[in-house]
Every structure is written in C-alpha cells, then in structure tokens.
Motif scaffolding. Sequence first.
Motif, PDB file in Angstrom:
ATOM      1  N   ILE A  65      53.141  19.235 -11.191  1.00 18.35           N
ATOM      2  CA  ILE A  65      52.135  18.721 -10.372  1.00 18.35           C
ATOM      3  C   ILE A  65      52.325  17.231 -10.110  1.00 18.35           C
ATOM      4  CG2 ILE A  65      49.653  17.914 -10.053  1.00 18.35           C
ATOM      5  CD1 ILE A  65      50.230  21.114  -9.841  1.00 18.35           C
ATOM      6  N   TYR A  66      52.787  16.651 -11.365  1.00 17.44           N
ATOM      7  CA  TYR A  66      53.097  15.214 -11.270  1.00 17.44           C
ATOM      8  C   TYR A  66      54.137  14.791 -10.218  1.00 17.44           C
ATOM      9  CZ  TYR A  66      53.416  10.268 -12.531  1.00 17.44           C
ATOM     10  OH  TYR A  66      53.577   8.801 -12.602  1.00 17.44           O
ATOM     11  N   ASN A  67      55.501  15.617 -10.190  1.00 14.94           N
ATOM     12  CA  ASN A  67      56.354  15.479  -9.386  1.00 14.94           C
ATOM     13  C   ASN A  67      56.001  15.717  -8.081  1.00 14.94           C
ATOM     14  OD1 ASN A  67      58.183  14.543 -11.589  1.00 14.94           O
ATOM     15  ND2 ASN A  67      58.547  16.421 -12.121  1.00 14.94           N
ATOM     16  N   LEU A  68      55.220  16.676  -7.883  1.00 15.58           N
ATOM     17  CA  LEU A  68      54.800  16.971  -6.427  1.00 15.58           C
ATOM     18  C   LEU A  68      53.938  15.935  -5.865  1.00 15.58           C
ATOM     19  CD1 LEU A  68      53.975  20.903  -6.753  1.00 15.58           C
ATOM     20  CD2 LEU A  68      55.931  20.143  -5.591  1.00 15.58           C
ATOM     21  N   ILE A  69      53.141  15.283  -6.579  1.00 19.99           N
ATOM     22  CA  ILE A  69      52.458  14.124  -6.204  1.00 19.99           C
ATOM     23  C   ILE A  69      53.245  13.108  -5.530  1.00 19.99           C
ATOM     24  CG2 ILE A  69      50.938  12.327  -6.671  1.00 19.99           C
ATOM     25  CD1 ILE A  69      49.341  14.407  -8.463  1.00 19.99           C
ATOM     26  N   ILE A  70      54.169  12.840  -6.689  1.00 15.36           N
ATOM     27  CA  ILE A  70      55.348  11.493  -6.269  1.00 15.36           C
ATOM     28  C   ILE A  70      56.182  12.058  -5.122  1.00 15.36           C
ATOM     29  CG2 ILE A  70      57.522  10.367  -7.236  1.00 15.36           C
ATOM     30  CD1 ILE A  70      56.230  10.954 -10.118  1.00 15.36           C
ATOM     31  N   ALA A  71      56.579  13.267  -5.005  1.00 12.90           N
ATOM     32  CA  ALA A  71      57.387  13.746  -3.709  1.00 12.90           C
ATOM     33  C   ALA A  71      56.434  13.531  -2.562  1.00 12.90           C
ATOM     34  CB  ALA A  71      57.789  15.184  -4.082  1.00 12.90           C
ATOM     35  N   ALA A  72      55.037  14.046  -2.565  1.00 11.85           N
ATOM     36  CA  ALA A  72      54.285  13.832  -1.294  1.00 11.85           C
ATOM     37  C   ALA A  72      54.282  12.262  -1.086  1.00 11.85           C
ATOM     38  CB  ALA A  72      52.858  14.459  -1.660  1.00 11.85           C
ATOM     39  N   GLU A  73      54.025  11.534  -2.054  1.00 11.49           N
ATOM     40  CA  GLU A  73      54.083   9.899  -1.681  1.00 11.49           C
ATOM     41  C   GLU A  73      55.289   9.562  -1.068  1.00 11.49           C
ATOM     42  OE1 GLU A  73      50.946   9.188  -5.732  1.00 11.49           O
ATOM     43  OE2 GLU A  73      52.958   9.028  -5.835  1.00 11.49           O
ATOM     44  N   THR A  74      56.374  10.094  -1.388  1.00  9.45           N
ATOM     45  CA  THR A  74      57.649   9.642  -0.894  1.00  9.45           C
ATOM     46  C   THR A  74      57.596   9.910   0.461  1.00  9.45           C
ATOM     47  OG1 THR A  74      58.744   9.797  -3.324  1.00  9.45           O
ATOM     48  CG2 THR A  74      60.201  10.067  -1.354  1.00  9.45           C
ATOM     49  N   VAL A  75      57.429  11.365   0.751  1.00  9.85           N
ATOM     50  CA  VAL A  75      57.242  11.737   2.200  1.00  9.85           C
ATOM     51  C   VAL A  75      56.397  10.819   3.019  1.00  9.85           C
ATOM     52  CG1 VAL A  75      56.771  13.585   3.564  1.00  9.85           C
ATOM     53  CG2 VAL A  75      57.996  14.073   1.646  1.00  9.85           C
ATOM     54  N   ILE A  76      55.060  10.573   2.391  1.00 10.58           N
ATOM     55  CA  ILE A  76      54.194   9.566   3.270  1.00 10.58           C
ATOM     56  C   ILE A  76      54.845   8.429   3.412  1.00 10.58           C
ATOM     57  CG2 ILE A  76      52.207   8.432   2.923  1.00 10.58           C
ATOM     58  CD1 ILE A  76      51.202  10.996   1.082  1.00 10.58           C
ATOM     59  N   ALA A 103      54.434   8.233  12.200  1.00 15.79           N
ATOM     60  CA  ALA A 103      53.265   7.483  11.594  1.00 15.79           C
ATOM     61  C   ALA A 103      51.884   8.243  11.471  1.00 15.79           C
ATOM     62  CB  ALA A 103      53.149   6.183  12.257  1.00 15.79           C
ATOM     63  N   LEU A 104      51.662   8.975  12.686  1.00 17.04           N
ATOM     64  CA  LEU A 104      50.421   9.681  12.212  1.00 17.04           C
ATOM     65  C   LEU A 104      50.395  10.825  11.519  1.00 17.04           C
ATOM     66  CD1 LEU A 104      49.606   9.857  16.476  1.00 17.04           C
ATOM     67  CD2 LEU A 104      48.236   8.770  14.601  1.00 17.04           C
ATOM     68  N   VAL A 105      51.605  11.358  11.529  1.00 22.01           N
ATOM     69  CA  VAL A 105      51.817  12.538  10.315  1.00 22.01           C
ATOM     70  C   VAL A 105      51.876  12.064   9.228  1.00 22.01           C
ATOM     71  CG1 VAL A 105      53.458  14.406   9.562  1.00 22.01           C
ATOM     72  CG2 VAL A 105      53.178  13.956  11.874  1.00 22.01           C
ATOM     73  N   GLY A 106      52.430  10.839   8.710  1.00 15.32           N
ATOM     74  CA  GLY A 106      52.542  10.081   7.518  1.00 15.32           C
ATOM     75  C   GLY A 106      51.127   9.586   6.951  1.00 15.32           C
ATOM     76  N   LEU A 107      50.313   9.121   7.759  1.00 17.83           N
ATOM     77  CA  LEU A 107      48.777   8.770   7.572  1.00 17.83           C
ATOM     78  C   LEU A 107      48.043  10.143   7.463  1.00 17.83           C
ATOM     79  CD1 LEU A 107      48.457   5.805  10.134  1.00 17.83           C
ATOM     80  CD2 LEU A 107      48.821   5.518   7.450  1.00 17.83           C
ATOM     81  N   THR A 108      48.354  10.960   7.975  1.00 18.45           N
ATOM     82  CA  THR A 108      47.526  12.244   7.849  1.00 18.45           C
ATOM     83  C   THR A 108      47.709  12.850   6.627  1.00 18.45           C
ATOM     84  OG1 THR A 108      47.364  12.651  10.122  1.00 18.45           O
ATOM     85  CG2 THR A 108      46.950  14.599   8.709  1.00 18.45           C
ATOM     86  N   LEU A 109      49.082  12.952   6.113  1.00 15.08           N
ATOM     87  CA  LEU A 109      49.479  13.421   4.910  1.00 15.08           C
ATOM     88  C   LEU A 109      48.766  12.593   3.516  1.00 15.08           C
ATOM     89  CD1 LEU A 109      53.045  14.497   5.266  1.00 15.08           C
ATOM     90  CD2 LEU A 109      51.179  15.813   5.049  1.00 15.08           C
ATOM     91  N   THR A 145      40.261   6.440   2.523  1.00 15.11           N
ATOM     92  CA  THR A 145      39.485   5.576   3.381  1.00 15.11           C
ATOM     93  C   THR A 145      40.349   4.946   4.403  1.00 15.11           C
ATOM     94  OG1 THR A 145      37.603   5.805   2.341  1.00 15.11           O
ATOM     95  CG2 THR A 145      37.490   4.426   4.006  1.00 15.11           C
ATOM     96  N   LEU A 146      41.253   3.883   3.716  1.00 16.76           N
ATOM     97  CA  LEU A 146      42.032   2.909   4.464  1.00 16.76           C
ATOM     98  C   LEU A 146      43.124   3.679   5.476  1.00 16.76           C
ATOM     99  CD1 LEU A 146      42.479   0.341   1.640  1.00 16.76           C
ATOM    100  CD2 LEU A 146      41.399  -0.008   3.949  1.00 16.76           C
ATOM    101  N   PHE A 147      43.859   4.718   5.055  1.00 19.31           N
ATOM    102  CA  PHE A 147      44.778   5.714   5.682  1.00 19.31           C
ATOM    103  C   PHE A 147      43.904   6.213   7.013  1.00 19.31           C
ATOM    104  CE2 PHE A 147      47.782   4.686   2.580  1.00 19.31           C
ATOM    105  CZ  PHE A 147      48.999   5.429   2.883  1.00 19.31           C
ATOM    106  N   LEU A 148      42.892   6.643   6.694  1.00 18.63           N
ATOM    107  CA  LEU A 148      42.065   7.473   7.601  1.00 18.63           C
ATOM    108  C   LEU A 148      41.575   6.360   8.876  1.00 18.63           C
ATOM    109  CD1 LEU A 148      40.683   9.904   8.954  1.00 18.63           C
ATOM    110  CD2 LEU A 148      38.617   9.245   7.528  1.00 18.63           C
ATOM    111  N   LEU A 149      40.939   5.105   8.255  1.00 18.50           N
ATOM    112  CA  LEU A 149      40.826   4.107   9.470  1.00 18.50           C
ATOM    113  C   LEU A 149      41.994   3.798  10.008  1.00 18.50           C
ATOM    114  CD1 LEU A 149      38.301   1.974   7.128  1.00 18.50           C
ATOM    115  CD2 LEU A 149      37.823   3.367   9.287  1.00 18.50           C
ATOM    116  N   THR A 150      43.221   3.605   9.558  1.00 21.88           N
ATOM    117  CA  THR A 150      44.495   3.384  10.197  1.00 21.88           C
ATOM    118  C   THR A 150      44.770   4.403  11.143  1.00 21.88           C
ATOM    119  OG1 THR A 150      45.122   1.993   8.149  1.00 21.88           O
ATOM    120  CG2 THR A 150      46.865   2.501   9.942  1.00 21.88           C
ATOM    121  N   LEU A 151      44.830   5.529  10.709  1.00 20.27           N
ATOM    122  CA  LEU A 151      44.928   6.896  11.323  1.00 20.27           C
ATOM    123  C   LEU A 151      43.993   6.548  12.648  1.00 20.27           C
ATOM    124  CD1 LEU A 151      46.475   9.533  11.889  1.00 20.27           C
ATOM    125  CD2 LEU A 151      44.473  10.357  10.552  1.00 20.27           C
TER     126      LEU A 151
END
Length: 159
Positions: A65-76, A103-109, A145-151
């Motif tokens: 789970i932790y590695n999946l979180i880090i992988a998702a953060e890396t993709v973002i 950028a829209l995909v990254g912010l959505t993720l 919230t910050l990511f959503l506002l930016t999105l």
Amino acid sequence: MTIKLSKTLLVIAAAFFSSLVVFNNLVDYPSNYLYVQHVLSMDTTGNGVQAGWRAVHNPGVWKLIYNLIIAAETVIALLCWIGGFRMVLNLKNSEFHESKSLALVGLTLGVLLWFLAFMGVSGEWFLAWQSRSWNGIQPGFRVATLFLLTLLYISQEEK
C-alpha cells in the motif's frame, strides 16, 4: 497572458509539491510507512471491538500500500511537470488550452489520491479520524482542496 502564466505556475507548484512528497517518502521511508502501518492495523483508534475486522495486520500489505501511494504520487508529479512544461511551451499560442490535458489528469489524480485514499479509505474505512496520533484527514483535505481549486481554475478556457 497573465492568466495563462498564473495557471502554468500553479501547475508547476503542484508538480514541485508532489515531487517533494515523493522525495520525503523515499529518503525518510520509515516515517510515513509507520503512518500506513498504524492506520491499516487500526491500533490507535480505540475501536477494536466494533470495527477491528477491517484491520490489516500483514506487513507485506502495508509495504504494498505504501509503495502504491508513492507510485501514485510519482505519477502525479510527472504528469504535472510534463503538463506544466507543455503549458510553458504554449503560453503565447492558441493551443494553450489543449496543452493543459496532462496537467488536468495529474491534478485529478492528486485530488483522488488525497481525497479518496487519505480522507476516504484511511479516515473512514480504517477510522483514522479516531486516532490522535495517526490521523491524516486534515493534511489530506488541505492537499485535495488545493489540487481541486487548481484543477477548477486551470480547466477554464482563457478568453
């Protein structure tokens, strides 16, 4: 031009933030791994009787789970960096709006990760809101919230 530059800088800020999160998770792996361990094992919620069946006590699952979180953060981070770079390249032409797609995909993720994983799964399923020491709901809320506002801001077409 000012609005385009503003949107571009916010995407780059999201990319930089996400990169710092990944960096910190990699260079100080044990700190946030402990968060995942305690949240998944539900050992600090004080609610073992009613909801203890949800707890995960397998260290292999914690690491996964932790590695999946880090992988998702890396993709973002990568999507926001590439998206921000594409936006920079298109600041002065009519393709700017189309250049925002990654950028829209990254912010959505990013919204999905910090809202769904930290507020939803961690906070509600594993009841982290009941933990005094391992509660990531407020940080998750701030980032989501910050990511959503930016999105929402960058998704608007420029006039």
